[in-house]
Design an enzyme around this catalytic site. Sequence first.
Site, PDB file in Angstrom:
ATOM      1  N   GLU A   1      33.630  27.771 -39.768  1.00  0.00           N
ATOM      2  CA  GLU A   1      34.826  27.583 -40.589  1.00  0.00           C
ATOM      3  C   GLU A   1      35.944  26.929 -39.772  1.00  0.00           C
ATOM      4  O   GLU A   1      36.141  27.235 -38.597  1.00  0.00           O
ATOM      5  CB  GLU A   1      35.301  28.949 -41.092  1.00  0.00           C
ATOM      6  CG  GLU A   1      36.589  28.918 -41.914  1.00  0.00           C
ATOM      7  CD  GLU A   1      37.127  30.310 -42.217  1.00  0.00           C
ATOM      8  OE1 GLU A   1      37.897  30.437 -43.181  1.00  0.00           O
ATOM      9  OE2 GLU A   1      36.792  31.262 -41.475  1.00  0.00           O
TER      10      GLU A   1
ATOM     11  N   LYS B   1      36.188  29.236 -50.977  1.00  0.00           N
ATOM     12  CA  LYS B   1      36.437  30.604 -50.493  1.00  0.00           C
ATOM     13  C   LYS B   1      37.241  31.412 -51.501  1.00  0.00           C
ATOM     14  O   LYS B   1      38.280  30.980 -51.994  1.00  0.00           O
ATOM     15  CB  LYS B   1      37.168  30.538 -49.145  1.00  0.00           C
ATOM     16  CG  LYS B   1      37.315  31.880 -48.439  1.00  0.00           C
ATOM     17  CD  LYS B   1      37.947  31.665 -47.066  1.00  0.00           C
ATOM     18  CE  LYS B   1      38.104  32.960 -46.289  1.00  0.00           C
ATOM     19  NZ  LYS B   1      38.752  32.727 -44.980  1.00  0.00           N
TER      20      LYS B   1
ATOM     21  N   CYS C   1      33.554  33.671 -43.904  1.00  0.00           N
ATOM     22  CA  CYS C   1      34.301  34.602 -43.061  1.00  0.00           C
ATOM     23  C   CYS C   1      34.723  35.908 -43.730  1.00  0.00           C
ATOM     24  O   CYS C   1      33.941  36.839 -43.848  1.00  0.00           O
ATOM     25  CB  CYS C   1      35.517  33.881 -42.481  1.00  0.00           C
ATOM     26  SG  CYS C   1      36.199  34.716 -41.016  1.00  0.00           S
TER      27      CYS C   1
END
Length: 546
Positions: A72, A163, A196
Amino acid sequence: MRGKCLLLLQLLCAAVVGCGAATGGYYTAGVVEFRPAVSGGSSEQLLEENLAAYLELIEAANGTADILIFPEGTLNSQLQLTAVPAPSRRSLCPIVVAPVDGVATFLRQLACAAVAAQSYLVLNVKERERCDREADCPARGYRLYNTNVVLDRSGAVVSRYRKWNLYLEPQLNRTKEPEYAIFETDFNVTFGHFICFDMLFYTPAQELVERYSIQHLIVTKMFNSELPFLTASQFQQGWAWANNVNLLAAGASLPHGGISGSGIYAGRRGALVRRMVGDTHVGQRQLLLARVPRYSQSLQEQELELDEERAGPAQRQLVMLQQPQLEDFASWLVPLLNGSRQHRRLCQQDLCCDFELQLELPSDATQQPEYSYRAGVFVGQRRYEEEQYSVVRLCGLFACRNESILSCGQLAAAPAEEPAAGSRSITFSWLRIRGEFVRRQRRLLMPSTLSAALYALQATEFEWAWQDDTDIETASTHVELGLSKSHSELLTFGIYGNYFDEFADDDKPGGGEGGGGDGARGMVVAKRGQQLLMVLLMLLLSYHGG
């Protein structure tokens, strides 16, 4: 002409049968621990440096990898955005001099690299989606996403994920509904992927496992490690173990900001390969390759190449966060009784845990042990940002720099001279933890172990047992975690429970025995300075300087 023919041949190979290294019961995967360029040039120059390093690492795989994953936030910035087209069979290669679709040249170059290497590529980019004709469009005229994009061997986008659980990213947008990113490959493996911070929540990460039955997961990360229970590789390995899935994790490498951690994990068999940069303040650019079993029983144990047990040497230079609310733990300072079997039962709210241990003091009686240890139990709310939170139930043994619980989750300072092995370490010759965890529909119970080398213990080093109560009224799960061999470099050894759908309110206890409802608020205050530093770092990475 020859180059065009070669490109056509590579595209045909990818479209028909795939030309990767997948054979038999496994496929070959690579994850990259990557240090992004964050200073020393304009945004264009920094992007060029990152791109050149990406291309070198892809070439370094030498066509042996079926899939390569980059982390990321390590490629482009908000000053060098790209569109990411919806999945289709249309290749982004060859490069278009003046694209009209908003796809940046760097993404097309990587698509051509996927074709040349005959590998799937998983990339994370800052994405711009134009929306100037829509009523809910931001004033800037486009939406900005933190996006994973998957390119197949032909250079086509086969999956895109934006995300959902943003962390310290106030400038970014979310989709109206969460996306569940799943794609199939020509080597007969179906992957799900996320980014993440998603890994701490049920949606979408845990849902990919439980709702969609995905057994091969990919996560791109820029993860800020936290002692003693949530360091990067420790969390990755525990999550893969608890779900018994293959996890491919690529992490950014900025150890001076507490950011490092990549690896490939084969469920309850353990780590295949992993990297935590904790012995230097300088991040690394490293490709980690492993052959990964396609199915849970597809390879015999002796055929699976596992990473070594990594008790030491100690890594001390990774600057990490510290577990909040430590003072709210029900805890016990472990007496330094050489060779004596000790037992303690600790309870907090609805969780009781039994600790049995036997320790051996350092071989050099003139040396003070490097760490003290506490056993602790915690039930309480973890608030991360805004309305993002979950309830954590955990019981574990963890290292402390002194007898104060506020010193727990801190690495000991490096000595002027590294002492001889074992001269300052406490060895645990016996260690068992048993916990009685309430049952909930949405939860994840995982082993949380950590050595001084900042790696989780391998499956050969501990035992894990689990049994649900038959009595519906008690509705408990009995979990036992035990060392299977002596260990002299323990930082953490515990059972970590993430209860996704349980929301504590301010009228309920905050986690301590008889505590008030200020536990979560106290945690926010305690982490404010660390979060501010993280915001500054994230902004620097987002904008890449001039």
